[in-house]
Design an enzyme around this catalytic site. Sequence first.
Site, PDB file in Angstrom:
ATOM      1  N   HIS A  47       0.871  -1.180   0.000  1.00  0.00           N
ATOM      2  CA  HIS A  47       0.000   0.000   0.000  1.00  0.00           C
ATOM      3  C   HIS A  47       0.902   1.222   0.000  1.00  0.00           C
ATOM      4  O   HIS A  47       1.479   1.575   1.023  1.00  0.00           O
ATOM      5  CB  HIS A  47      -0.928  -0.004   1.220  1.00  0.00           C
ATOM      6  CG  HIS A  47      -1.886  -1.155   1.206  1.00  0.00           C
ATOM      7  ND1 HIS A  47      -3.058  -1.133   0.489  1.00  0.00           N
ATOM      8  CD2 HIS A  47      -1.824  -2.386   1.775  1.00  0.00           C
ATOM      9  CE1 HIS A  47      -3.691  -2.291   0.635  1.00  0.00           C
ATOM     10  NE2 HIS A  47      -2.956  -3.071   1.408  1.00  0.00           N
ATOM     11  N   HIS A 163      -8.918 -10.138  -1.766  1.00  0.00           N
ATOM     12  CA  HIS A 163      -8.715  -9.988  -0.323  1.00  0.00           C
ATOM     13  C   HIS A 163      -9.316 -11.192   0.432  1.00  0.00           C
ATOM     14  O   HIS A 163      -8.767 -11.620   1.443  1.00  0.00           O
ATOM     15  CB  HIS A 163      -9.336  -8.660   0.133  1.00  0.00           C
ATOM     16  CG  HIS A 163      -9.120  -8.352   1.565  1.00  0.00           C
ATOM     17  ND1 HIS A 163      -8.189  -7.441   2.001  1.00  0.00           N
ATOM     18  CD2 HIS A 163      -9.697  -8.833   2.688  1.00  0.00           C
ATOM     19  CE1 HIS A 163      -8.215  -7.387   3.330  1.00  0.00           C
ATOM     20  NE2 HIS A 163      -9.134  -8.213   3.762  1.00  0.00           N
ATOM     21  N   HIS A 192      -2.737 -12.369   1.469  1.00  0.00           N
ATOM     22  CA  HIS A 192      -2.487 -12.572   2.917  1.00  0.00           C
ATOM     23  C   HIS A 192      -3.324 -13.664   3.598  1.00  0.00           C
ATOM     24  O   HIS A 192      -4.176 -13.388   4.427  1.00  0.00           O
ATOM     25  CB  HIS A 192      -2.643 -11.257   3.671  1.00  0.00           C
ATOM     26  CG  HIS A 192      -3.825 -10.404   3.284  1.00  0.00           C
ATOM     27  ND1 HIS A 192      -5.076 -10.908   3.048  1.00  0.00           N
ATOM     28  CD2 HIS A 192      -3.916  -9.070   3.095  1.00  0.00           C
ATOM     29  CE1 HIS A 192      -5.883  -9.919   2.740  1.00  0.00           C
ATOM     30  NE2 HIS A 192      -5.202  -8.795   2.752  1.00  0.00           N
ATOM     31  N   ASN A 236      -5.697  -6.389   8.976  1.00  0.00           N
ATOM     32  CA  ASN A 236      -6.600  -7.274   8.222  1.00  0.00           C
ATOM     33  C   ASN A 236      -5.768  -8.191   7.358  1.00  0.00           C
ATOM     34  O   ASN A 236      -4.908  -7.686   6.631  1.00  0.00           O
ATOM     35  CB  ASN A 236      -7.525  -6.468   7.315  1.00  0.00           C
ATOM     36  CG  ASN A 236      -8.570  -5.713   8.098  1.00  0.00           C
ATOM     37  OD1 ASN A 236      -8.985  -6.117   9.172  1.00  0.00           O
ATOM     38  ND2 ASN A 236      -8.978  -4.576   7.549  1.00  0.00           N
ATOM     39  N   ASP A 263       2.151  -6.722   2.509  1.00  0.00           N
ATOM     40  CA  ASP A 263       0.948  -5.953   2.873  1.00  0.00           C
ATOM     41  C   ASP A 263       1.343  -4.678   3.647  1.00  0.00           C
ATOM     42  O   ASP A 263       0.664  -4.271   4.590  1.00  0.00           O
ATOM     43  CB  ASP A 263      -0.041  -6.800   3.683  1.00  0.00           C
ATOM     44  CG  ASP A 263      -1.405  -6.129   3.824  1.00  0.00           C
ATOM     45  OD1 ASP A 263      -1.656  -5.110   3.161  1.00  0.00           O
ATOM     46  OD2 ASP A 263      -2.225  -6.630   4.631  1.00  0.00           O
ATOM     47  N   HIS A 267       0.310   3.895   8.374  1.00  0.00           N
ATOM     48  CA  HIS A 267      -0.748   4.751   8.921  1.00  0.00           C
ATOM     49  C   HIS A 267      -0.116   5.815   9.805  1.00  0.00           C
ATOM     50  O   HIS A 267       0.981   5.610  10.340  1.00  0.00           O
ATOM     51  CB  HIS A 267      -1.745   3.923   9.748  1.00  0.00           C
ATOM     52  CG  HIS A 267      -2.653   3.090   8.897  1.00  0.00           C
ATOM     53  ND1 HIS A 267      -3.665   3.633   8.138  1.00  0.00           N
ATOM     54  CD2 HIS A 267      -2.689   1.756   8.665  1.00  0.00           C
ATOM     55  CE1 HIS A 267      -4.289   2.660   7.479  1.00  0.00           C
ATOM     56  NE2 HIS A 267      -3.713   1.510   7.763  1.00  0.00           N
TER      57      HIS A 267
HETATM   58  C1  NCD Z   1      -4.861  -2.249   4.518  1.00  0.00           C
HETATM   59  C2  NCD Z   1      -4.537  -0.762   4.387  1.00  0.00           C
HETATM   60  O1  NCD Z   1      -4.291  -0.104   5.414  1.00  0.00           O
HETATM   61  O2  NCD Z   1      -4.543  -0.267   3.273  1.00  0.00           O
HETATM   62  N1  NCD Z   1      -4.818  -2.645   5.895  1.00  0.00           N
HETATM   63  C3  NCD Z   1      -4.598  -3.882   6.373  1.00  0.00           C
HETATM   64  O3  NCD Z   1      -4.813  -4.099   7.567  1.00  0.00           O
HETATM   65  N2  NCD Z   1      -4.145  -4.860   5.634  1.00  0.00           N
HETATM   66  C4  NCD Z   1      -6.184  -2.443   3.880  1.00  0.00           C
HETATM   67  C5  NCD Z   1      -6.842  -3.745   4.150  1.00  0.00           C
HETATM   68  O4  NCD Z   1      -6.527  -4.722   3.438  1.00  0.00           O
HETATM   69  O5  NCD Z   1      -7.662  -3.795   5.039  1.00  0.00           O
END
Ligand code: NCD
Length: 370
Positions: A47, A163, A192, A236, A263, A267
């Site tokens: 991401h 997903h 994942h 997630n 993944d 944040h």
């Molecule tokens: C992902 C994100 O923050 O973009 N977060 C995660 O926990 N893997 C989005 C997602 O797949 O929920």
Amino acid sequence: MKESILIKGVRFLDGRVSYVLTKNGAERKIEGEGWLAVPGFIDLHTHIREQGIGTETLQTATSAAKAGGFTTLCMMPNTVPPIDSVQRLRELKQKIIERALVSVLPIPSIAIGMGDSELADIEGFAKEGVFAISDDGHTIYNLSLLREACLEAKRLGLLVILHAEEDGKEPEAIEKRIELAYQTGVRLHIAHISTKDGVGLVREAKKSRIDVTCEATPHHFTLTENDIRDTNFKVNPRLKSYKDREAIREGLADGTIDIIATDHAPHTKEAKECGWNVAAPGMVGLETCLGLVWTELVHKGILREKEAIEKLVTNPAKMIGSKVDETNLILIDPEKEWIVNPLDFKSEGKNTPFSGRRLKGMVVYCCSIA
Ligand code: NCD
């Protein structure tokens, strides 16, 4: 002027033992006794926010990639706004050319608005040269829309990365999506994977010759729900039981799980420093991946070095439809011990559950051979 860097004592998996790198600048010698030279890693699941939710830009994400030994990142579509139109894809490709320090391959969204009702212009995406489409970040529950997407992807030769979680439940979601792959003949990749039952379903599907692959993340093969201390452990799919973690390790060892992907989900502090229920899910992963793979899998005898490299390079290369790029070499010191400190991360995201953890195995050099 070209710089010659003689790296002595480096091992290649094919048996060569020393290497000369050539870059701009002066001549240098590096003592690389015990180091391993391998092609740069390919992350099928990153991401890169660039804009919108979370933090991070193409520059910081690709700096983090280099620090972690990744020379290719496959970028998930859940940016704000999402990568859900040919126009947005083109704009992003231009930014990648201007700003990225490693190769970045965008994976556009299956649906408009990352929603559940209207298919995006998948043919348009294919014409732009993408290798895959995905719903990662916003699971598509609408199976008839997914079926349409699979048929379109099959026709266009694209990989579909799903997903595969419905209300936090994974095995049922995987089962339904494998059924779709069986019916449509599309190449399906499950993102994942985190449960014993999920691994079992993929193992059975492969035996039945259904075209399905899957990935595991370093956090799912390392942690369990018993490790959860704070919101940096919220992700997630959520962390599961010891039994699930062991099944993932078995799946990696027996080849059911084809690749390791990060993944990487940066944040902000604010998005994480709040109550569990409101905290954003996701953790950064580019800069701890190699250390965790070596500490948890290679040094523990679950994967041989060669198998670890297959999961980080050779198998993802097959999925993106490219040859392994031998000019993007990285050097690993498999014995180097270090302690994870998020303040050292190049990523803007410091949200890691591994802060303070001792790892054995480090990327010491990431370069392109001139
Ligand atoms: C992902 C994100 O923050 O973009 N977060 C995660 O926990 N893997 C989005 C997602 O797949 O929920």
